[in-house]
Scaffold this active site. Structure first.
Site, PDB file in Angstrom:
ATOM      1  N   GLN A   2       0.844  -1.193   0.000  1.00 35.02           N
ATOM      2  CA  GLN A   2       0.000   0.000   0.000  1.00 35.02           C
ATOM      3  C   GLN A   2       0.879   1.242   0.000  1.00 35.02           C
ATOM      4  OE1 GLN A   2      -3.185   0.082  -0.485  1.00 35.02           O
ATOM      5  NE2 GLN A   2      -3.760  -2.052  -0.126  1.00 35.02           N
ATOM      6  N   ASP A  53     -10.001  -7.590  -2.678  1.00 39.56           N
ATOM      7  CA  ASP A  53      -9.173  -6.441  -3.059  1.00 39.56           C
ATOM      8  C   ASP A  53      -8.507  -6.730  -4.397  1.00 39.56           C
ATOM      9  OD1 ASP A  53      -7.630  -4.163  -3.170  1.00 39.56           O
ATOM     10  OD2 ASP A  53      -6.194  -4.815  -1.644  1.00 39.56           O
ATOM     11  N   CYS A  59      -9.129  -0.028  -6.346  1.00 39.67           N
ATOM     12  CA  CYS A  59      -8.309   1.105  -6.770  1.00 39.67           C
ATOM     13  C   CYS A  59      -8.796   1.654  -8.107  1.00 39.67           C
ATOM     14  CB  CYS A  59      -6.838   0.691  -6.866  1.00 39.67           C
ATOM     15  SG  CYS A  59      -6.525  -0.670  -8.022  1.00 39.67           S
TER      16      CYS A  59
END
Length: 398
Positions: free
Chosen positions: A236, A328, A354
């Site tokens: 991250q 994710d 994202c």
């Protein structure tokens, strides 16, 4: 002279007036004359970096935090609207300047000098960085000495990639695209690593990374557990951004006895649930092996599975064994996996993304399958960038 007011910022960073005119480097509240002259409004700030707007590392340095937050919210709201969805969008959590702990830079020799930095917006032209307001200072401090090192070992003409990351032991450097053979090169690499306190230095000459310096095993701590950090692994972008995403995921899935973590990587979310049994599915071999080894050493109840979730998503039958799940996926989203989730009876889903566009597509699949999109927490990890990340809560209805 007639002026138009900029009312929003488009996906690529241009200001947009009420009649749809796109104005580069304009902020909401700016007034634009017919000749393109911009009269700055209350949300227009002076860009702090001399390389803006040429450098591709940032697109929105002319926006203050309020308008950057507004941009993030509108990106998400517009993506949802294209799929007939709406929900509560919380206030974005923004990372501060100079907190980016990973980046990929590019280098090339120009005469006797080596230029090192990001590429120009919409171009392959390299911007040689004299300053950077997004990189952690510990990473930026390496740029000048890296130029000296590359001037010694780099080929005459070839674009080189330099991956930087901050680990538990310090900076991790991976140089991709050069061969550094011979005693002199080896001594130069060792001396450089010692002098600048590197955790690791590796070279990729085309056959995969080879470690040239690593006095201690390099790790990244996830949920209090040090996890071995394979070369070039995903991390991250900022510690604050990671903490914001983990907090949102815990809010959604915390307390569940059995949790599925899909596209688990190094276990950013898997290690966040110390009291639960966690299935962690990941397609990349090295990260899943690191996750598995770290979980075993820490005595965590994590089953790490090397599995390509695009080609072989968890089936509805498999998903029904869990009380909550975290997903994710990369920017492409997870269309096939979302279809399996939509047919399942998993009570709660934490969806991290994202890419607002692919998230909205997958969210529509879940909602048509009987889930409700309760809220979205945007996270601005990429300071002054058009890149948007989020965590969302879905609950099964009926």
């Amino acid at each position: 002279m007639i002026e138009e007011e900029v009312i929003r910022v488009a996906a690529r960073g241009d200001g947009v007036t009420a009649d749809g005119r796109h104005v580069p480097l304009a902020a909401p509240g700016d007034r634009v004359a017919a000749d393109g002259t911009i009269a700055p409004g209350p949300h227009h700030q002076n860009p702090p970096c001399r390389h803006f707007p040429q450098c591709g590392g940032c697109q929105l340095q002319h926006l203050d935090d309020a308008s950057w937050s507004g941009f993030i919210v509108e990106r998400i709201r517009a993506a949802l609207g294209q799929h007939g969805l709406e929900t509560e969008i919380r206030t974005p959590l923004l990372s501060a300047p100079r907190t980016r702990r990973r980046a990929t830079l590019h280098a090339e020799r120009r005469g006797r000098q080596v230029h090192l930095g990001f590429t120009e917006q919409g171009s392959h032209r390299l911007i040689d960085l004299d300053e950077c307001h997004v990189l952690d200072p510990r990473l930026f401090a390496l740029l000048a000495p890296l130029r000296g090192l590359l001037a010694t070992v780099a080929p005459v003409s070839r674009r080189i990639n330099v991956q930087l990351a901050l680990t538990d032991q310090g900076p991790d450097v991976l140089i991709d695209g050069i061969e550094a053979e011979g005693l002199a090169a080896a001594e130069a690499l060792t001396a450089f690593s010692q002098r600048h306190g590197l955790a690791r230095l590796a070279m990729d000459e085309g056959l995969g990374p080879t470690t040239r310096w690593e006095p201690d095993p390099v790790t990244i701590t996830q949920g209090g557990v040090p996890v071995p950090f394979p070369h070039g692994s995903f991390l991250q972008a900022t510690p604050e951004g990671e903490a914001a995403l983990v907090a949102a995921v815990r809010e959604i899935a915390g307390g569940a006895a059995a949790i599925a973590d899909l596209f688990a990587g190094l276990g950013t979310f898997a290690f966040a649930f110390a009291g639960s049994k966690v299935y962690a599915g990941e397609a990349a071999r090295d990260p899943v092996l690191s996750l598995k080894a770290a979980a075993a050493r820490a005595g965590r109840q994590i089953f790490a599975d090397h599995r390509d979730l695009f080609r072989r998503p968890l089936t509805t039958k498999e998903l029904n064994n869990f009380q909550a799940m975290v997903i994710d996926p990369p920017r492409a989203g997870a269309k096939e996996q979302s279809a399996e989730i939509a047919a399942s009876i998993v009570p709660r889903v934490a969806f991290v993304s994202c890419n607002p566009s692919t998230f909205a597509r997958d969210a529509e699949i879940l909602c048509k399958g009987g889930y409700r999109l309760d809220w979205i927490q945007p996270v601005g990890q990429f300071r002054w960038s058009t890149h948007v990340e989020l965590a969302a809560q879905f609950t099964r209805q009926g």
